[in-house]
Design an enzyme around this catalytic site. Structure first.
Site, mmCIF file in Angstrom:
data_model
loop_
_atom_site.group_PDB
_atom_site.id
_atom_site.type_symbol
_atom_site.label_atom_id
_atom_site.label_comp_id
_atom_site.label_asym_id
_atom_site.label_seq_id
_atom_site.Cartn_x
_atom_site.Cartn_y
_atom_site.Cartn_z
ATOM 1 N N SER A 172 44.187 43.127 46.395
ATOM 2 C CA SER A 172 43.961 43.555 45.003
ATOM 3 C C SER A 172 44.074 45.069 44.955
ATOM 4 O O SER A 172 43.846 45.755 45.965
ATOM 5 C CB SER A 172 42.561 43.146 44.564
ATOM 6 O OG SER A 172 42.195 43.822 43.372
ATOM 7 N N TYR A 185 33.456 41.557 45.195
ATOM 8 C CA TYR A 185 34.910 41.376 45.167
ATOM 9 C C TYR A 185 35.628 42.575 45.803
ATOM 10 O O TYR A 185 36.500 42.411 46.665
ATOM 11 C CB TYR A 185 35.355 41.184 43.709
ATOM 12 C CG TYR A 185 36.813 40.879 43.534
ATOM 13 C CD1 TYR A 185 37.297 39.582 43.675
ATOM 14 C CD2 TYR A 185 37.727 41.884 43.227
ATOM 15 C CE1 TYR A 185 38.643 39.293 43.511
ATOM 16 C CE2 TYR A 185 39.073 41.604 43.062
ATOM 17 C CZ TYR A 185 39.528 40.309 43.200
ATOM 18 O OH TYR A 185 40.870 40.034 43.046
HETATM 19 C C1 BGC Z 1 41.178 41.027 39.622
HETATM 20 C C2 BGC Z 1 41.415 40.986 38.129
HETATM 21 C C3 BGC Z 1 41.614 42.394 37.587
HETATM 22 C C4 BGC Z 1 42.622 43.164 38.399
HETATM 23 C C5 BGC Z 1 42.753 44.620 37.956
HETATM 24 C C6 BGC Z 1 42.286 41.810 40.278
HETATM 25 O O1 BGC Z 1 42.150 41.816 41.647
HETATM 26 O O2 BGC Z 1 41.111 39.713 40.137
HETATM 27 O O3 BGC Z 1 40.342 40.354 37.497
HETATM 28 O O4 BGC Z 1 42.079 42.314 36.256
HETATM 29 O O5 BGC Z 1 42.269 43.134 39.763
HETATM 30 O O6 BGC Z 1 41.519 45.220 37.700
#
Ligand code: BGC
Length: 287
Positions: A172, A185
């Site tokens: 991410s 996360y």
């Molecule tokens: C998340 C999303 C988010 C994006 C940018 C991703 O890794 O799962 O929920 O919109 O990152 O912030």
């Protein structure tokens, strides 16, 4: 308002459609974890389109997994769905055994399955922390380990690929961007980054490649609140210099290329696919 199509509602949010995936992954066997929805579904479809045989792993989204399996099979490809919780070692081992039974081996692992369980930090429960870390980080570890064991056992098969195997971790933009309210996360994705790079460093001599794709805002169910209304979409665009949301096809196309021999010299990188989200957009008019 609701009768308008997505393109009519968001005219600037259109992704180019003229893009052809040749059968550059023909003969390769791929496993996509969490392939039943969102980015995983898009990547599974793209790999199938590029000629790979695909195992579509899912946890609870059986319908989504079957939909993508049918799509691949109806187009003349080869795919099946497999239910497993990637955070459970015995289920991961079984999934790989089944894949070796069905497809003989594995060439491409797409480590995609992931969760968000958001909470203000002072309210975050241990369960919310553990669930996210267990799936997003431990799940990727377990699957990568099984893939590497098979890649090392089998080695390079020249007619298939000049690499002994490819791991693509779906990370991410939050592997580098801190994210208030999503501490579990962001921690899991930061962990994925150094896990991937350390794996890459360790197994490169065996001609195994490990890389990550680090998506920004991609239009999927996980972040629906960030794009479903024009107001939230416009807010989101303040974070995206390229001024459109990403689509799962943006990730699928890149994954095909990164898994292919066209990307053979690429090892240990995070490929950010985020429309510039990691470019500190707040500084475009300040600082
Ligand atoms: C998340 C999303 C988010 C994006 C940018 C991703 O890794 O799962 O929920 O919109 O990152 O912030």
């Amino acid at each position: 308002m609701d009768s308008l199509s997505y393109e009519e509602k968001y005219p600037d949010a259109v992704m180019p459609t003229k893009c052809h995936l040749e059968k550059i992954l023909k003969g390769q066997k791929a496993l996509v974890t969490g392939g039943d929805s969102g980015i995983g579904k898009g990547v599974a479809a793209a790999l199938g389109e590029a000629g790979a045989d695909v195992v579509v792993n899912y946890h609870s989204g059986e319908d989504g997994a079957k939909e993508i399996v049918n799509k691949i099979c109806n187009a003349g490809g080869n795919a099946y769905a497999h239910q497993a919780d990637v955070s459970k070692e015995d289920e991961v081992l079984l999934m790989f055994q089944q894949m070796f039974h069905e497809f003989g081996t594995i060439d491409i692992l797409i480590n995609n399955a992931g969760h968000q369980k958001d909470a203000p930090f002072h309210e975050m429960t241990l369960e919310q922390w553990n669930t996210v870390l267990n799936v997003n980080l431990t799940g990727q570890f377990l699957c990568a380990r099984e893939a590497v064991r098979e890649f090392k056992r089998r080695g390079v098969v020249k007619d298939i690929s000049c690499s002994a195997g490819k791991i693509i971790c779906i990370s991410s933009a939050h592997e580098v961007i801190p994210w208030a309210g999503h501490v579990n996360y962001a921690a899991s994705k930061g962990g994925v980054m150094l896990m991937m790079k350390s794996i890459a460093q360790e197994v490169a001599p065996y001609r195994i490649r490990a890389n990550s794709i680090a998506p920004g805002a991609i239009r999927t169910p996980i972040n629906i609140s960030a794009w479903k209304t024009p107001e939230s979409y416009n807010e989101l665009m303040k974070l995206v210099p390229y001024n459109r949301i990403g689509e799962v096809e943006d990730i699928g196309r890149a994954a095909v290329w990164l898994a292919s021999d066209y990307a053979d010299y690429i090892n240990g990188i995070s490929l950010f696919i985020d429309g510039g989200m990691t470019l500190y957009p707040g500084f475009s008019a300040g600082g």
